[in-house]
Design a protein around this motif. Structure first.
Motif, PDB file in Angstrom:
ATOM      1  N   LYS A  22       0.891  -1.381  -0.136  1.00  0.00           N
ATOM      2  CA  LYS A  22      -0.013  -0.009  -0.046  1.00  0.00           C
ATOM      3  C   LYS A  22       0.754   1.334   0.088  1.00  0.00           C
ATOM      4  CE  LYS A  22      -3.709  -2.180   2.570  1.00  0.00           C
ATOM      5  NZ  LYS A  22      -4.378  -2.276   3.743  1.00  0.00           N
ATOM      6  N   ARG A  23       1.894   0.923   0.545  1.00  0.00           N
ATOM      7  CA  ARG A  23       3.038   2.097   0.757  1.00  0.00           C
ATOM      8  C   ARG A  23       2.441   3.534   1.075  1.00  0.00           C
ATOM      9  NH1 ARG A  23       3.630   1.976  -5.722  1.00  0.00           N
ATOM     10  NH2 ARG A  23       1.638   1.298  -5.441  1.00  0.00           N
ATOM     11  N   ASP A  24       1.725   3.061   2.388  1.00  0.00           N
ATOM     12  CA  ASP A  24       1.180   4.143   3.228  1.00  0.00           C
ATOM     13  C   ASP A  24       1.907   4.437   4.502  1.00  0.00           C
ATOM     14  OD1 ASP A  24      -0.813   6.144   4.053  1.00  0.00           O
ATOM     15  OD2 ASP A  24      -1.861   4.562   5.024  1.00  0.00           O
ATOM     16  N   ARG A  25       2.291   3.392   5.182  1.00  0.00           N
ATOM     17  CA  ARG A  25       2.853   3.378   6.287  1.00  0.00           C
ATOM     18  C   ARG A  25       4.358   3.030   6.334  1.00  0.00           C
ATOM     19  NH1 ARG A  25      -0.833   1.458  11.106  1.00  0.00           N
ATOM     20  NH2 ARG A  25       0.600   2.357  12.413  1.00  0.00           N
ATOM     21  N   TRP A  26       5.511   3.929   6.594  1.00  0.00           N
ATOM     22  CA  TRP A  26       6.831   3.371   6.450  1.00  0.00           C
ATOM     23  C   TRP A  26       7.454   3.340   7.561  1.00  0.00           C
ATOM     24  CZ3 TRP A  26       8.866   2.738   1.431  1.00  0.00           C
ATOM     25  CH2 TRP A  26       8.074   2.815   0.495  1.00  0.00           C
ATOM     26  N   GLU A  27       8.156   2.243   7.621  1.00  0.00           N
ATOM     27  CA  GLU A  27       9.383   2.271   8.872  1.00  0.00           C
ATOM     28  C   GLU A  27      10.829   2.591   8.345  1.00  0.00           C
ATOM     29  OE1 GLU A  27       9.341  -1.800  10.508  1.00  0.00           O
ATOM     30  OE2 GLU A  27       7.415  -1.854  10.932  1.00  0.00           O
ATOM     31  N   ILE A  28      11.463   3.384   9.282  1.00  0.00           N
ATOM     32  CA  ILE A  28      12.680   3.738   8.917  1.00  0.00           C
ATOM     33  C   ILE A  28      13.826   2.982  10.003  1.00  0.00           C
ATOM     34  CG2 ILE A  28      14.540   5.797   8.840  1.00  0.00           C
ATOM     35  CD1 ILE A  28      11.887   7.476   8.730  1.00  0.00           C
ATOM     36  N   GLU A  29      14.712   2.350   9.151  1.00  0.00           N
ATOM     37  CA  GLU A  29      15.712   1.780   9.903  1.00  0.00           C
ATOM     38  C   GLU A  29      17.111   2.466   9.570  1.00  0.00           C
ATOM     39  OE1 GLU A  29      18.523  -2.071  10.501  1.00  0.00           O
ATOM     40  OE2 GLU A  29      17.201  -1.745   8.756  1.00  0.00           O
ATOM     41  N   GLY A  30      17.835   2.697  10.782  1.00  0.00           N
ATOM     42  CA  GLY A  30      19.202   3.291  10.468  1.00  0.00           C
ATOM     43  C   GLY A  30      19.631   4.181  11.857  1.00  0.00           C
ATOM     44  N   PRO A  31      20.599   4.848  11.540  1.00  0.00           N
ATOM     45  CA  PRO A  31      21.404   5.038  10.203  1.00  0.00           C
ATOM     46  C   PRO A  31      22.558   3.660  10.509  1.00  0.00           C
ATOM     47  CG  PRO A  31      22.200   6.357  12.153  1.00  0.00           C
ATOM     48  CD  PRO A  31      20.963   5.876  12.748  1.00  0.00           C
ATOM     49  N   HIS A  32      22.884   2.933   9.218  1.00  0.00           N
ATOM     50  CA  HIS A  32      23.895   2.294   9.157  1.00  0.00           C
ATOM     51  C   HIS A  32      25.233   3.021   8.650  1.00  0.00           C
ATOM     52  CE1 HIS A  32      21.190  -1.410   8.656  1.00  0.00           C
ATOM     53  NE2 HIS A  32      20.504  -0.490   8.506  1.00  0.00           N
ATOM     54  N   PHE A  33      26.169   2.802   9.164  1.00  0.00           N
ATOM     55  CA  PHE A  33      27.463   3.593   8.890  1.00  0.00           C
ATOM     56  C   PHE A  33      27.402   5.039   9.422  1.00  0.00           C
ATOM     57  CE2 PHE A  33      26.232   0.126   5.659  1.00  0.00           C
ATOM     58  CZ  PHE A  33      27.206  -0.971   6.103  1.00  0.00           C
ATOM     59  N   GLY A  34      26.827   5.309  10.583  1.00  0.00           N
ATOM     60  CA  GLY A  34      26.555   6.399  11.125  1.00  0.00           C
ATOM     61  C   GLY A  34      27.859   7.271  10.692  1.00  0.00           C
ATOM     62  N   GLY A  35      27.642   8.707  10.081  1.00  0.00           N
ATOM     63  CA  GLY A  35      28.823   9.450  10.414  1.00  0.00           C
ATOM     64  C   GLY A  35      29.654   9.620   8.895  1.00  0.00           C
ATOM     65  N   TRP A  36      29.310   8.390   8.037  1.00  0.00           N
ATOM     66  CA  TRP A  36      29.778   8.204   6.980  1.00  0.00           C
ATOM     67  C   TRP A  36      29.149   8.902   5.852  1.00  0.00           C
ATOM     68  CZ3 TRP A  36      34.824   5.492   6.188  1.00  0.00           C
ATOM     69  CH2 TRP A  36      35.142   4.873   7.501  1.00  0.00           C
ATOM     70  N   GLU A  37      29.791   9.187   4.346  1.00  0.00           N
ATOM     71  CA  GLU A  37      29.011   9.569   3.349  1.00  0.00           C
ATOM     72  C   GLU A  37      28.702   8.353   2.560  1.00  0.00           C
ATOM     73  OE1 GLU A  37      30.652  13.728   1.921  1.00  0.00           O
ATOM     74  OE2 GLU A  37      31.798  12.024   1.362  1.00  0.00           O
ATOM     75  N   MET A  38      27.481   7.873   2.438  1.00  0.00           N
ATOM     76  CA  MET A  38      27.037   7.099   1.756  1.00  0.00           C
ATOM     77  C   MET A  38      26.486   7.579   0.319  1.00  0.00           C
ATOM     78  SD  MET A  38      27.743   4.547   3.913  1.00  0.00           S
ATOM     79  CE  MET A  38      26.960   3.326   3.366  1.00  0.00           C
ATOM     80  N   TYR A  39      27.337   7.427  -0.617  1.00  0.00           N
ATOM     81  CA  TYR A  39      27.088   7.947  -2.001  1.00  0.00           C
ATOM     82  C   TYR A  39      25.844   7.102  -2.622  1.00  0.00           C
ATOM     83  CZ  TYR A  39      29.704  11.933  -2.679  1.00  0.00           C
ATOM     84  OH  TYR A  39      30.581  13.333  -2.812  1.00  0.00           O
ATOM     85  N   HIS A  40      25.909   5.707  -2.426  1.00  0.00           N
ATOM     86  CA  HIS A  40      24.953   5.042  -3.245  1.00  0.00           C
ATOM     87  C   HIS A  40      24.759   3.638  -2.648  1.00  0.00           C
ATOM     88  CE1 HIS A  40      23.235   2.972  -6.954  1.00  0.00           C
ATOM     89  NE2 HIS A  40      22.532   3.875  -6.660  1.00  0.00           N
ATOM     90  N   LEU A  41      23.581   3.024  -2.685  1.00  0.00           N
ATOM     91  CA  LEU A  41      23.235   1.779  -2.050  1.00  0.00           C
ATOM     92  C   LEU A  41      22.323   1.119  -3.313  1.00  0.00           C
ATOM     93  CD1 LEU A  41      22.948   3.733   0.557  1.00  0.00           C
ATOM     94  CD2 LEU A  41      22.609   1.376   1.436  1.00  0.00           C
ATOM     95  N   LYS A  42      22.588  -0.082  -3.679  1.00  0.00           N
ATOM     96  CA  LYS A  42      21.881  -0.767  -4.417  1.00  0.00           C
ATOM     97  C   LYS A  42      21.610  -2.289  -4.406  1.00  0.00           C
ATOM     98  CE  LYS A  42      19.899  -0.217  -8.940  1.00  0.00           C
ATOM     99  NZ  LYS A  42      19.910   0.453 -10.543  1.00  0.00           N
ATOM    100  N   GLY A  43      20.491  -2.808  -4.714  1.00  0.00           N
ATOM    101  CA  GLY A  43      20.189  -4.227  -4.569  1.00  0.00           C
ATOM    102  C   GLY A  43      20.259  -4.942  -6.006  1.00  0.00           C
ATOM    103  N   SER A  44      20.737  -6.216  -5.950  1.00  0.00           N
ATOM    104  CA  SER A  44      20.900  -6.898  -7.093  1.00  0.00           C
ATOM    105  C   SER A  44      19.522  -7.423  -7.634  1.00  0.00           C
ATOM    106  CB  SER A  44      21.760  -8.265  -6.774  1.00  0.00           C
ATOM    107  OG  SER A  44      21.427  -9.321  -7.601  1.00  0.00           O
TER     108      SER A  44
END
Lengths: 371, 99
Positions: A22-44
């Protein structure tokens, strides 16, 4: 039950946003690697739980992280990006020769069929590949060495290879883009490359129609029409229908044709999205109104999408890797801002809402559709 | 020799250690030998303190020992005896800069 996972890279860590179909309610998990610049993440695409992430800072350099469980746990893999042979020089901002120096990984593009094969676009511009899940990286030197590399010059953000698009019908055909060199194509899996910038006009360079030197900000492709590409250039929105052999301007009635992101509707190959940005130096939305523009005709005729987006006093930017679409019906579209908001639309852009509001500046957004 | 090394917080997180680490250094206890041992025991740190190939110190990293700044010294510089004997740590410090 289907769902969506949105991978968000920011200036100070990575966040994973999840929702059901439904994409109505969202859960936020993180930060992963707090303090680092995360230029990109992508899944296979071949294994959605296999994720790759580009992690770095000016202090400690580049790392690559890999997850095999959808981002619950991560392990560092190889971070050695060494140019093939003697790298030579490209042009510096002042036009003098400057040695190639690795700075960071801007973009990670997993193979469409093999979770262990990933392409990496780096600064200074080059393309690397791993075929062992990130345990080792090797340059595809044919790109830098095809003949124009010594003429490439950085844009304000650096000499970055930021876009990698793999043709779903022919994985040996890959399109990439470099700021500020232009777009390039290989038809043999990365051995040989050619510039594909015919039709681009960049009035800010000495030769506005030069073979290379164009500040391409982003390319997008619909998987059913791999010969059609859409481009957001420094100025101008463009399209090609012949695999990059020639480009036509499709800016049409946009309030400004400067911007960074561009993307295509998952189910409608002629429906495209951009976020116009005021420039040359301001880099925020015109009139303080954050508007996504949609064309349902493959360009030229654009409509502003504003419902749920701030329409006054908004002065954020949307960076080049910070827009993505899901594959649900109807198509969901997501983008992140330098103000730390991630906006989502579950109805192809008709209405929007923030799905995360107070993150660090967003560098990248990638949506994964989960079954 | 068992040499104590203190890392900046981000590198401790990467190396998955909570406190200072101890590395075994065979032969002369120099800046380069300690970094070699550190990268041998914690491969994830390769490239984060010095360049993979040239071994040049990253610009925002500095090295200290016994209140001496060794950042600009060559890698074969011997560390103070107190560090070699494990009485004092070798400090890898990230510059206090940036946002």
């Amino acid at each position: 039950m289907s769902g969506v996972r949105v991978l968000v890279g920011t200036r100070k860590g990575a966040f994973i946003l999840t929702s059901d179909g439904k994409r109505d309610r969202w859960e936020i998990e993180g930060p992963h690697f707090g303090g680092w610049e995360m230029y990109h993440l992508k899944g296979s695409p071949a294994d959605p739980n296999r994720l790759y992430a580009s992690q770095g800072t000016g202090w400690f350099g580049q790392l690559i992280q890999r997850s095999s469980d959808g981002g619950k746990t991560w392990e560092p893999v190889d971070n050695k990006f060494v140019y093939d042979g003697t790298p030579g020089t490209h042009l510096w901002y002042d036009g003098t020769p400057h040695p190639w120096e690795f700075k960071r990984v801007w973009h990670l593009e997993p193979s469409l069929s093999d979770p262990d094969t990933v392409y990496a676009g780096v600064e200074d511009a080059a393309m690397f590949r791993t075929t062992d899940g990130g345990r080792s990286w090797h340059e595809l030197p044919g790109l830098r060495n095809h003949g124009t590399g010594s003429k490439w010059q950085p844009g304000a953000g650096g000499l970055c290879l930021h876009t990698i698009l793999i043709d779903p019908s022919n994985p040996k055909r890959i399109f990439i883009a470099i700021s500020a060199a232009g777009a390039f194509r290989t038809d043999d899996g990365g051995e040989t490359w050619k510039p594909i910038n015919q039709g681009l006009f960049s009035k800010y360079i000495p030769e506005p129609t030069a073979e290379v030197g164009h500040c391409v900000h982003r390319l997008a492709m619909h998987r059913s029409r791999p010969n059609t590409l859409f481009m957001q250039k420094h100025w101008d929105v463009m399209r090609t229908d012949d695999g990059g052999e020639s480009w036509q301007k499709i800016s049409g009635n946009l309030p400004t044709d400067f911007g960074f992101v561009i993307d295509v509707h998952t189910h409608e190959p002629e429906t495209i999205y951009v976020v116009p940005i005021k420039s040359d130096s301001e880099h925020y939305p015109p009139d303080g109104k954050l508007r996504v523009y949609r064309s349902r005709s493959g360009g030229n005729e654009w409509e502003p999408l504003t419902k749920g987006l701030p329409q006054n006093d908004c002065y954020v930017n949307v960076l080049r890797d910070a827009m993505s679409v899901d594959a649900l019906d109807s198509c969901g579209i997501y983008f992140g801002t330098t103000g730390g908001q991630v906006y989502g639309s579950a109805d192809a852009g008709n209405t929007w809402k923030p799905i995360a509001e107070h993150l660090p500046a967003v560098l990248s957004v990638e949506a994964q559709t989960l079954s | 020799m068992n040499v104590r090394v203190e890392l900046p917080a981000h590198l401790r997180t990467l190396a998955r250690v909570a406190d200072e680490v101890a590395v075994d250094v065979a032969g002369a206890v120099t800046v380069g030998a300690v970094l070699d041992a550190l990268e041998r025991d914690y491969p994830v740190l390769c490239g984060t303190i010095r360049d993979h190939i040239t071994h040049k110190r990253r610009p925002f990293i500095r090295f200290f020992a016994c209140e001496e700044d060794l950042s600009l010294e060559p890698p074969d510089t011997a560390l103070p005896e107190a560090v070699a004997l494990g009485a004092e740590p070798f400090l890898v410090v990230g510059a206090l800069a940036g946002g």
